[in-house]
Design a protein around this motif. Sequence first.
Motif, short mmCIF file in Angstrom:
data_model
loop_
_atom_site.label_atom_id
_atom_site.label_comp_id
_atom_site.label_asym_id
_atom_site.label_seq_id
_atom_site.Cartn_x
_atom_site.Cartn_y
_atom_site.Cartn_z
N PRO A 11 0.78 -1.24 0.00
CA PRO A 11 0.00 0.00 0.00
C PRO A 11 0.81 1.29 0.00
N LEU A 12 2.12 1.19 0.13
CA LEU A 12 2.94 2.40 0.24
C LEU A 12 2.76 3.33 -0.96
N TRP A 13 2.86 2.76 -2.16
CA TRP A 13 2.90 3.61 -3.34
C TRP A 13 1.57 4.28 -3.62
N GLY A 14 0.49 3.55 -3.48
CA GLY A 14 -0.81 4.16 -3.72
C GLY A 14 -1.13 5.26 -2.74
N GLN A 15 -0.65 5.13 -1.52
CA GLN A 15 -0.94 6.14 -0.50
C GLN A 15 -0.05 7.37 -0.61
N TYR A 16 1.21 7.17 -0.98
CA TYR A 16 2.16 8.27 -0.83
C TYR A 16 2.76 8.84 -2.11
N SER A 17 3.05 8.03 -3.11
CA SER A 17 3.95 8.47 -4.18
C SER A 17 3.52 9.77 -4.85
N THR A 18 2.32 9.82 -5.38
CA THR A 18 1.91 11.01 -6.12
C THR A 18 1.77 12.22 -5.21
N GLU A 19 1.35 12.00 -3.96
CA GLU A 19 1.29 13.12 -3.00
C GLU A 19 2.69 13.68 -2.77
N VAL A 20 3.69 12.79 -2.70
CA VAL A 20 5.07 13.24 -2.50
C VAL A 20 5.56 14.01 -3.73
N VAL A 21 5.21 13.53 -4.92
CA VAL A 21 5.60 14.23 -6.15
C VAL A 21 5.06 15.66 -6.12
N ALA A 22 3.78 15.82 -5.81
CA ALA A 22 3.17 17.14 -5.80
C ALA A 22 3.81 18.04 -4.74
N HIS A 23 4.03 17.49 -3.55
CA HIS A 23 4.66 18.27 -2.48
C HIS A 23 6.06 18.72 -2.87
N THR A 24 6.80 17.85 -3.53
CA THR A 24 8.16 18.19 -3.94
C THR A 24 8.17 19.32 -4.96
N ILE A 25 7.29 19.24 -5.96
CA ILE A 25 7.23 20.28 -6.98
C ILE A 25 6.90 21.63 -6.33
N LYS A 26 5.97 21.64 -5.40
CA LYS A 26 5.59 22.90 -4.74
C LYS A 26 6.73 23.47 -3.90
N THR A 27 7.38 22.61 -3.12
CA THR A 27 8.40 23.10 -2.19
C THR A 27 9.65 23.55 -2.94
N TYR A 28 10.13 22.75 -3.88
CA TYR A 28 11.30 23.15 -4.65
C TYR A 28 11.03 24.45 -5.41
N SER A 29 9.83 24.60 -5.94
CA SER A 29 9.51 25.83 -6.68
C SER A 29 9.59 27.05 -5.76
N LYS A 30 9.24 26.86 -4.50
CA LYS A 30 9.32 27.97 -3.55
C LYS A 30 10.75 28.40 -3.29
N PHE A 31 11.66 27.44 -3.21
CA PHE A 31 13.04 27.77 -2.88
C PHE A 31 13.92 28.04 -4.10
N THR A 32 13.44 27.71 -5.31
CA THR A 32 14.27 27.92 -6.50
C THR A 32 13.51 28.73 -7.54
N ILE A 33 12.93 28.05 -8.51
CA ILE A 33 12.15 28.71 -9.55
C ILE A 33 10.88 27.90 -9.77
N PRO A 34 9.81 28.51 -10.31
CA PRO A 34 8.59 27.74 -10.55
C PRO A 34 8.83 26.63 -11.57
N TYR A 35 8.30 25.47 -11.25
CA TYR A 35 8.40 24.32 -12.15
C TYR A 35 7.54 24.61 -13.38
N ALA A 36 8.13 24.49 -14.56
CA ALA A 36 7.43 24.88 -15.78
C ALA A 36 7.13 23.72 -16.71
N TYR A 37 7.56 22.51 -16.36
CA TYR A 37 7.25 21.36 -17.21
C TYR A 37 5.81 20.89 -16.94
N PRO A 38 5.17 20.21 -17.90
CA PRO A 38 3.75 19.85 -17.75
C PRO A 38 3.48 18.65 -16.86
#
Length: 785
Positions: A352-379
């Motif tokens: 159950p790990l991947w269904g519960q966490y993976s995509t949520e982690v992807v979204a969180h990472t894109i948001k947080t890195y964009s805050k500290f660097t530059i906005p993520y511009a890939y689709p």
Amino acid sequence: MLKRLLLGAGLVGLAAAPLRAQTTNSGTDKFAQLGTTLPTPNSYRTASGAPGSEYWQQRADYNIRVKLDDDKQAITGAEDITYTNLSPDVLTYLWVQLDQNIMDKGSITTATQVGQLQERMPFQALDYLTTSDFDGGFKIESVNVKGGKALPYVVNHTMMRVDLPTPLRPKQAFTFSIAWHYNINDQLKINQRSGYEFFPDDKNYLYEIAQFYPRMAVYSDYQGWQHKQFLGNGEFALPFGDYRVSITAPADHVVGATGTLQNPDQVLTATQRKRYAQAANAAKPVLIVTQQEAEQAEKGRAKGTKTWTYAAKNVRDFAWASSRKFIWDAMGIKQSGVPVMCMSYYPKEGNPLWGQYSTEVVAHTIKTYSKFTIPYAYPVAISVHGPVGGMEYPMLCFNGGRPEKDGTYSADRKYGMISVIIHEVGHNFFPMIINSDERQWSWMDEGLNTFVQYLTEQEWERDYPSRRGEPKNIVDYMKTDKSLQTPIMTNSESVLQFGPNAYAKPATGLNMLRETILGRQLFDHAFKTYAQRWAYKHPEPADFFRTMEDASGTDLDWFWRGWFYTTDRSDLSIEGVKWYSVDSKNPEIENARKREMLNAEPKSLSQQRNLQDIPKTLVDVKPDLKDFYNTYDPIATTDADKARYQQYVAKLTPAQQQRLKAGLNFYEVDLRNVGGLVMPVVVQMTYQDGKQEIVNVPAEIWRKNNEHVTKVFITEKPVVSFVLDPYLQTADTDLSNNAYPQRAAPSRFELFERQQQPQPNPMQQQTSLQQKEQKPGTGAGGGTN
């Protein structure tokens, strides 16, 4: 206890007068500018760290067609590369990377392996040593001018030179074609950055495919062609371009890849397309392919094929994954107004790990890195679970972290999985967008990425168990023998202890810059400036160092020199403390203080025994032997003493009288730099009333003597203890010399029995306990056994 000394009355103006200079120098100026260590600024790269007015970089666009053979585990492919020369130079040949050749039978990596055999070796180690049995590497079939004649080429291990029919002049483009094939490695046996995993239970394969096509090398202003061989550690240096990739796979496979799918109507069912559309605005991940559907697909074997076509703009690489085992979920987010589809592909073994966490982690990472660097511009941003433990590509990464077969998992497995997804998704920023040369400097992508990974982990969960980033976590590495260390500024293939050196140490250094040296406001602005300046460009170390100084307004050459160019360690020591107070000249105050100190002095052993052995002295027996001095009190205050004090005070200015009465405490603290690395001096003072104060003295305190300095601290209240680095901010490697009065640094040792059996994880233990407590007739079925 701190020993108290008195300053003479003539020192009441101490704050206005200079302290006695410390003239002894260690002979090494650790604050000297890096100077000629860094490359000379020019019109391409400025002294401020920004790209220059004439900065340029090359471009490579690809049209790739590949076919996956699921029976033979092989790839066949053909590509058209359009190479645009934007340099001021005329090129007579091009260099192409053949990274798959690391698995060629004549691999230079295998030939240059060193090490010793052990008396007991696992089979996996032997498999690794005998990889020459695997027929890997590119089999180049042809190299031609597009639609035309063959081009001469020479293969040099993992590099291939293609000779041009005519010189390629500035602003000109040239298109050529390559055809090839190769065998895919079993990733569990030959551990590389790409490969397949076979699942014996359902007899299916899962493919994670990268470095699958001949790729253009970088030609740059700072080194010309980057044609350093791919030996394994040093990853990739690649130019930006647009990609169109058509992947032909078995018809029942699901294929995920860099970029956006161009032909969904041809490869997805109507239900899958509907679910995908729903996911774009969903608050939580939506299943595009469910586990039930994936399990059903595992049972069949399609005879036909489908071709999935993906396109990606302004990326430096391309990767993909394919399997009939894939569960697929997705969730759309908006990043600075730009829609980003966050997705995950994983087999049922990941739940159950991947269904519960993976995509949520992807979204969180894109948001947080964009805050500290530059906005993520890939689709899109994709996480794929398969045999590769962790590897990054534009918009797509491969990640490990699998629960036990019963679905349980340890905390280490959970947080390890979340961390690796954050790390690999974070690589979209370093180096996929901020495109450093990984073949030369692993730390520029791994270290910077690990630092922002740490920030992202801490925003995921309070007190997240981050493995790297905190200074205290690098101490064990910093304490290792210097012969086992290399400076951060070491080529990727020559680095010792790769994980600590390329990942942890640079990440820790950035954390110390942010928290202790610059502060968050200055650091965050400078770090974001670096990301903005070098997004979609090719930065070098000097560009990073110079930008951080330029945007923070701080000379950091001493830090780069010590932390990045040497193996010095942080170890500051308090050698001693002297406590002074000003002699107020007031006899009532000073005599009372003298009496207190006199009474506090301990009786010697002889004095204590004499009280018992000599009940009375001679003068006690014969009082007539006593005179004036037997009753005289030398520290009693007389009227004459008071008069002299009043005369003294009358001669002082009002400001001097106030300072005399202030009752300040002066502490002369001797500091020694034992480890050789100059660092700020963070001092915690604990006062007599129990309250504490932190003083952060900048590293420049060591500028005139790198080894020993004395610092005077002035306080209103008496201090009972001094402690260096109380919050473990500077990676100090020896805490036993950080306190005065000295105190023992806590440590522990562990007792264990040999050949301990592995313990079940807590989830398994809880499940087992519940099963034991469940009595017959009370189970979920409601019946009796």
